[in-house]
Design an enzyme around this catalytic site. Structure first.
Site, PDB file in Angstrom:
ATOM      1  CD  GLU A  56      -2.491   1.810   0.438  1.00 44.65           C
ATOM      2  OE1 GLU A  56      -3.349   1.079  -0.088  1.00 44.65           O
ATOM      3  OE2 GLU A  56      -2.295   2.987   0.075  1.00 44.65           O
ATOM      4  CG  ASN A 134     -15.906   6.108   1.567  1.00 49.53           C
ATOM      5  OD1 ASN A 134     -16.435   6.047   2.658  1.00 49.53           O
ATOM      6  ND2 ASN A 134     -15.468   5.039   0.900  1.00 49.53           N
ATOM      7  CG  MET A 137     -23.982   7.940   1.500  1.00 48.62           C
ATOM      8  SD  MET A 137     -24.177   9.277   0.347  1.00 48.62           S
ATOM      9  CE  MET A 137     -22.496   9.809   0.217  1.00 48.62           C
ATOM     10  CB  VAL A 265       3.295  -1.648  -7.019  1.00 47.72           C
ATOM     11  CG1 VAL A 265       3.584  -2.503  -8.253  1.00 47.72           C
ATOM     12  CG2 VAL A 265       3.241  -2.528  -5.770  1.00 47.72           C
ATOM     13  CD  GLU A 374     -23.356  12.289  -1.521  1.00 44.16           C
ATOM     14  OE1 GLU A 374     -22.539  13.010  -0.974  1.00 44.16           O
ATOM     15  OE2 GLU A 374     -23.024  11.347  -2.257  1.00 44.16           O
ATOM     16  CG  HIS A 459     -18.528   8.164  -7.117  1.00 46.65           C
ATOM     17  ND1 HIS A 459     -19.893   8.370  -7.155  1.00 46.65           N
ATOM     18  CD2 HIS A 459     -18.172   8.288  -5.810  1.00 46.65           C
ATOM     19  CE1 HIS A 459     -20.335   8.624  -5.936  1.00 46.65           C
ATOM     20  NE2 HIS A 459     -19.312   8.594  -5.103  1.00 46.65           N
ATOM     21  N   GLY A 487     -12.237  -1.126  -8.588  1.00 46.95           N
ATOM     22  CA  GLY A 487     -13.210  -0.324  -9.326  1.00 46.95           C
ATOM     23  C   GLY A 487     -12.881  -0.138 -10.794  1.00 46.95           C
ATOM     24  CG  ASN A 497     -23.149   7.115  -3.269  1.00 50.19           C
ATOM     25  OD1 ASN A 497     -24.349   6.972  -3.456  1.00 50.19           O
ATOM     26  ND2 ASN A 497     -22.619   8.243  -2.958  1.00 50.19           N
TER      27      ASN A 497
HETATM   28  P1  FAE Z   1      -9.418   2.417  -3.579  1.00 50.38           P
HETATM   29  O1  FAE Z   1     -10.337   2.356  -2.422  1.00 50.38           O
HETATM   30  O2  FAE Z   1      -9.094   3.739  -4.168  1.00 50.38           O
HETATM   31  O3  FAE Z   1      -8.066   1.693  -3.118  1.00 50.38           O
HETATM   32  C1  FAE Z   1      -6.901   1.683  -3.899  1.00 50.38           C
HETATM   33  C2  FAE Z   1      -5.705   1.652  -2.970  1.00 50.38           C
HETATM   34  O4  FAE Z   1      -4.537   1.371  -3.728  1.00 50.38           O
HETATM   35  C3  FAE Z   1      -5.449   2.978  -2.263  1.00 50.38           C
HETATM   36  O5  FAE Z   1      -5.285   2.743  -0.873  1.00 50.38           O
HETATM   37  C4  FAE Z   1      -4.158   3.499  -2.900  1.00 50.38           C
HETATM   38  O6  FAE Z   1      -3.359   4.271  -2.017  1.00 50.38           O
HETATM   39  C5  FAE Z   1      -3.475   2.211  -3.303  1.00 50.38           C
HETATM   40  N1  FAE Z   1      -2.553   2.345  -4.449  1.00 50.38           N
HETATM   41  C6  FAE Z   1      -2.788   2.989  -5.617  1.00 50.38           C
HETATM   42  N2  FAE Z   1      -1.747   2.862  -6.462  1.00 50.38           N
HETATM   43  C7  FAE Z   1      -0.821   2.076  -5.797  1.00 50.38           C
HETATM   44  C8  FAE Z   1       0.484   1.579  -6.141  1.00 50.38           C
HETATM   45  N3  FAE Z   1       1.029   1.813  -7.349  1.00 50.38           N
HETATM   46  N4  FAE Z   1       1.154   0.859  -5.220  1.00 50.38           N
HETATM   47  C9  FAE Z   1       0.592   0.597  -3.992  1.00 50.38           C
HETATM   48  N5  FAE Z   1      -0.639   1.055  -3.623  1.00 50.38           N
HETATM   49  C10 FAE Z   1      -1.323   1.770  -4.523  1.00 50.38           C
HETATM   50  O7  FAE Z   1      -9.912   1.505  -4.776  1.00 50.38           O
HETATM   51  N6  FAE Z   1     -18.197   5.618  -2.559  1.00 50.38           N
HETATM   52  C11 FAE Z   1     -19.325   5.153  -1.993  1.00 50.38           C
HETATM   53  O8  FAE Z   1     -19.799   4.073  -2.359  1.00 50.38           O
HETATM   54  N7  FAE Z   1     -19.963   5.871  -1.011  1.00 50.38           N
HETATM   55  C12 FAE Z   1     -19.508   7.087  -0.583  1.00 50.38           C
HETATM   56  O9  FAE Z   1     -20.082   7.693   0.314  1.00 50.38           O
HETATM   57  C13 FAE Z   1     -18.337   7.602  -1.196  1.00 50.38           C
HETATM   58  N8  FAE Z   1     -17.856   8.829  -0.844  1.00 50.38           N
HETATM   59  C14 FAE Z   1     -16.640   9.226  -1.345  1.00 50.38           C
HETATM   60  C15 FAE Z   1     -16.073  10.416  -0.866  1.00 50.38           C
HETATM   61  C16 FAE Z   1     -14.796  10.787  -1.261  1.00 50.38           C
HETATM   62  C17 FAE Z   1     -14.188  12.060  -0.748  1.00 50.38           C
HETATM   63  C18 FAE Z   1     -14.067   9.961  -2.156  1.00 50.38           C
HETATM   64  C19 FAE Z   1     -12.675  10.327  -2.590  1.00 50.38           C
HETATM   65  C20 FAE Z   1     -14.635   8.793  -2.639  1.00 50.38           C
HETATM   66  C21 FAE Z   1     -15.907   8.422  -2.249  1.00 50.38           C
HETATM   67  N9  FAE Z   1     -16.488   7.231  -2.677  1.00 50.38           N
HETATM   68  C22 FAE Z   1     -17.676   6.803  -2.160  1.00 50.38           C
HETATM   69  C23 FAE Z   1     -15.817   6.387  -3.687  1.00 50.38           C
HETATM   70  C24 FAE Z   1     -15.147   5.140  -3.071  1.00 50.38           C
HETATM   71  O10 FAE Z   1     -14.361   5.488  -1.954  1.00 50.38           O
HETATM   72  C25 FAE Z   1     -14.308   4.460  -4.160  1.00 50.38           C
HETATM   73  O11 FAE Z   1     -15.184   4.100  -5.218  1.00 50.38           O
HETATM   74  C26 FAE Z   1     -13.583   3.224  -3.654  1.00 50.38           C
HETATM   75  O12 FAE Z   1     -12.709   3.542  -2.606  1.00 50.38           O
HETATM   76  C27 FAE Z   1     -12.827   2.531  -4.783  1.00 50.38           C
HETATM   77  O13 FAE Z   1     -12.387   1.277  -4.301  1.00 50.38           O
HETATM   78  P2  FAE Z   1     -11.177   0.538  -4.990  1.00 50.38           P
HETATM   79  O14 FAE Z   1     -10.953  -0.743  -4.266  1.00 50.38           O
HETATM   80  O15 FAE Z   1     -11.382   0.498  -6.452  1.00 50.38           O
END
Ligand code: FAE
Length: 519
Positions: A56, A134, A137, A265, A374, A459, A487, A497
Site C-alpha cells: 500500500e 469517503n 454511503m 508498486v 445525495e 467515483h 473499481g 455510490n
Molecule cells: P481504492 O479504495 O481507491 O483503493 C486503492 C488503494 O490502492 C489505495 O489505498 C491506494 O493508495 C493504493 N494504491 C494505488 N496505487 C498504488 C500503487 N502503485 N502501489 C501501492 N498502492 C497503490 O480503490 N463511494 C461510496 O460508495 N460511497 C460514498 O459515500 C463515497 N464517498 C466518497 C467520498 C470521497 C471524498 C471519495 C474520494 C470517494 C468516495 N467514494 C464513495 C468512492 C469510493 O471510496 C471508491 O469508489 C472506492 O474507494 C474505490 O475502491 P477501490 O478498491 O477500487
C-alpha cells in the site's frame, strides 16, 4: 475520553502486522492496494490458507498526531489531510468567491487529489484506501441498471449472494428514522428533502458504514464527536467502519496477512521461472523514495483503484513489460456521472451537520436524464443556508488512459465538455426544485460565478473493464496469475455510490478464482 464507550470494532482496530517486504522476498500472493477490492482479496485469500501480502502506497493510519488524533478535521486541515501537497485542494475551494485553500506541510496525507488534463480525481491513500475518506454511503445499485452496465454478470447471484455478503462484510447499517426526524444534525437533510418532495421528486434513505448508534451518542454528548465534528474527507477518528476495521481486520485475524505501507508498486512483469517480478519504491512521509525493492509473487492482484490499476497496466503494456495485455486495458473510464451543485436556500440548515449523508433524491427513472443526488453536508460549524448535492447521472462519455512516452506518465483523455450531459440532467432537477422553492444556485463555492462542481470526481470507475480488459472474473488474459479486483472493472458508471458494487463484484470474482484457480 477514556470513559466514553467505544464500539468493539473500533477497539479491535487492526492489530494487522505491518512487516515491510524485503528485497528478494518470494510470496504466494501479492495484492497491490488496500481499498475495497484489495481488502476482499486479502480476506478471501487468507481464509483460503494463502499467505497474502498487501503493498500500500499510503500510511497505516493508527498513530495519533501531536493533537492526540489520528486524522485532522475539515475545518483545520494540516499535513495529514492531503497526499504530498503544499496546499489543500478542497472540492469546494471557494466561499463567497474567495479561495479557501490553505498552505500545509507536504506529507503523506490521507486524501489525494490527482490531476489530469481536464479533471482531478479524489482518492484515499492509506490502509483502507477510499474507505478512510469517503462518506460511507453504502448503496446497492438498482438491479435493472446493474444488468445494463454489467450484462455478463449473473445478477441473480449478485443480488442473492454477493451484495448481501458485501453489505455484511462492510458493516452496513441504517439510520433510526425517528431519530433522523428530530436530530439537529440532519436538519440540512430534512429541508432538502422537503424542497425536493415539494417539487415532485422522491427521496430515499441511504444505508451507511458509519455506526449510526455511535452518531446518536455523539449527538447526546456521550461519545467523542467525529461525524458531528466536521470529520469526513480527511478521515474519521471515530464511528466509521472503514476497511481497516472490517475486512482487513478479519484478514489480519487469520494470521496470514502482512501489509507493507508507504511502498508504491512501479512495475509488474513475468519472472523467469514463473510468477511475477514486482518492483516498488519505498517512500518516507515526505514522499521521497528511500529504497527500491524487487520481490517475486506467484500471483498478483491489482487493487490500486480505477486510476492506480489502469496507470500501472497501461504503463506495463507500453513499456513492453506486459506486452500482450488486451487493447481494452486503459479504456472505458468514466466518472459515474459525478457533478456537484449547491442551492442558496432560505431554509435554516443548522450549524451542526453530520458529515455522513443519509438521504438521496431519486430521479433515476427519468427517461430524460436519470439523476440520483445525495444530499451532501456542508459541515462548517455555522449556519450557512447552503443545500449541497452530489449528483450521480448517466453520462455516456468515456475516456482512456494512455502512456505518454515523453513525460513517462499516464494521461487521461477526459475533456471538460464530457461533463455536459451530467450538468444537463442535474440542471433539470435542480432548476425545478429552485423554481418551486423560489431559490437560486450558489455560484461562489466552486469558483467565481461557477455553478457546477464539474471538474473533479469522487467515483472514478473503469479503465480495466470486466469482460473486456479481463475475462468475466477479473483474470488478465494471457497472464496466468494476474487478476484485477477493484473499481477499474466497473465500466464508468453504476448509478449510485460505488463501493458496495466494487466490494460485491470482488466477492464474486474471488469466490470463482479461489475455487477454480487456487483449489
Ligand atoms: P481504492 O479504495 O481507491 O483503493 C486503492 C488503494 O490502492 C489505495 O489505498 C491506494 O493508495 C493504493 N494504491 C494505488 N496505487 C498504488 C500503487 N502503485 N502501489 C501501492 N498502492 C497503490 O480503490 N463511494 C461510496 O460508495 N460511497 C460514498 O459515500 C463515497 N464517498 C466518497 C467520498 C470521497 C471524498 C471519495 C474520494 C470517494 C468516495 N467514494 C464513495 C468512492 C469510493 O471510496 C471508491 O469508489 C472506492 O474507494 C474505490 O475502491 P477501490 O478498491 O477500487
Amino acid at each position: 475520553m477514556g470513559a466514553l464507550a467505544l464500539p468493539s470494532w473500533w477497539t479491535a482496530a487492526v492489530a494487522t502486522p505491518r512487516k515491510a517486504l524485503a528485497a528478494g522476498d518470494h510470496v504466494p500472493a501479492l495484492v497491490i492496494g488496500s481499498g475495497y477490492g484489495g481488502a476482499v482479496a486479502a480476506l478471501r485469500l487468507t481464509q483460503a490458507g494463502i499467505a497474502t501480502h498487501i503493498v500500500e502506497m499510503g500510511q497505516s493510519w493508527t498513530t495519533p498526531g501531536s493533537d492526540g488524533k489520528i486524522f485532522c478535521d475539515m475545518l483545520n486541515p494540516d499535513g495529514r489531510s492531503y497526499w504530498l501537497r503544499t496546499k489543500t485542494d478542497q472540492p469546494l475551494g471557494y466561499f463567497l468567491g474567495i479561495p479557501v485553500n490553505k498552505t500545509i506541510p507536504k506529507y503523506a496525507g490521507v486524501l489525494d487529489s490527482e490531476s489530469f488534463a481536464a479533471t482531478r480525481i479524489y482518492q484515499g491513500r492509506g490502509v483502507g484506501g477510499g474507505s478512510l475518506v469517503n462518506g460511507g454511503m453504502a448503496v446497492t445499485p438498482k438491479r435493472a441498471y446493474f444488468e445494463e452496465v454489467l450484462p455478463s454478470v449473473n445478477s441473480d447471484e449478485m443480488y442473492t449472494t454477493y451484495f448481501p455478503r458485501a453489505n455484511a462484510g462492510l458493516g452496513v447499517n441504517t439510520i433510526d428514522q425517528a431519530w433522523f426526524e428530530t436530530t439537529d444534525c440532519y436538519q440540512y437533510t430534512r429541508v432538502s428533502r422537503m424542497r425536493a418532495n415539494n417539487a415532485g421528486y422522491a427521496t430515499t434513505f441511504l444505508p451507511n458504514v458509519y455506526d449510526f448508534d455511535y452518531m446518536k451518542r455523539e449527538a447526546a454528548n456521550q461519545a467523542v464527536r467525529s461525524a458531528l465534528a466536521s470529520e469526513v474527507i480527511y478521515g474519521n477518528n471515530y464511528g466509521k467502519r472503514s476497511l481497516d476495521k472490517t475486512y482487513l481486520a478479519a484478514a489480519a485475524a487469520t494470521g496470514r496477512l502482512t501489509i507493507t505501507t508507504l511502498h508504491t508498486v512501479t512495475s509488474v512483469s513475468p519472472a523467469t521461472g514463473g510468477g511475477y517480478t514486482v518492483a516498488m519504491n519505498q517512500l518516507d512521509t515526505s514522499g521521497n523514495t528511500v529504497a527500491t525493492k524487487t520481490v517475486t509473487a506467484d500471483r498478483v492482484f491489482f487493487a490500486a483503484g480505477s486510476v492506480g490499476t489502469s496507470k500501472l497496466l497501461v504503463s506495463m503494456k507500453a513499456q513492453g513489460k506486459l506486452p500482450n495485455l488486451p487493447a481494452a486495458v486503459g479504456q472505458g473510464w468514466g466518472n459515474n456521472g459525478n457533478v456537484m451543485v449547491a442551492r442558496a436556500g432560505l431554509d435554516l440548515t443548522g450549524s451542526l451537520e453530520s458529515g455522513m449523508p443519509s438521504m438521496g433524491i431519486d430521479n433515476w427513472s427519468d427517461p430524460n436524464g436519470p439523476v440520483f443526488a445525495e444530499i451532501a453536508p456542508f459541515p462548517a460549524g455555522i449556519e450557512t443556508w447552503i443545500n449541497l448535492y452530489l449528483a450521480i447521472t448517466k453520462n455516456p462519455n468515456r475516456a482512456a488512459f494512455t502512456f505518454n512516452s515523453s513525460t513517462g506518465k499516464v494521461d487521461l483523455s477526459w475533456q471538460a465538455s464530457y461533463t455536459q450531459p451530467s450538468i444537463d440532467a442535474a440542471k433539470r432537477v435542480f432548476d425545478a426544485i429552485n423554481k418551486k422553492a423560489g431559490t437560486i444556485y450558489r455560484t461562489d463555492l466552486f469558483g467565481v460565478y461557477k455553478t457546477w462542481g464539474d471538474d473533479f470526481v469522487y467515483h472514478p470507475l473503469g479503465g480495466c473493464v470486466l469482460g473486456k480488459a479481463t475475462d468475466n472474473y477479473g483474470r488478465v488474459p494471457g497472464y496466468s496469475g494476474l487478476y484485477v479486483v477493484d473499481g477499474s472493472l466497473v465500466p464508468g458508471s453504476i448509478g449510485v455510490n460505488p463501493f458496495v458494487t466494487i466490494t460485491a463484484l470482488a466477492e464474486r470474482n474471488m469466490a470463482k478464482i479461489i475455487s477454480t484457480d487456487l483449489a
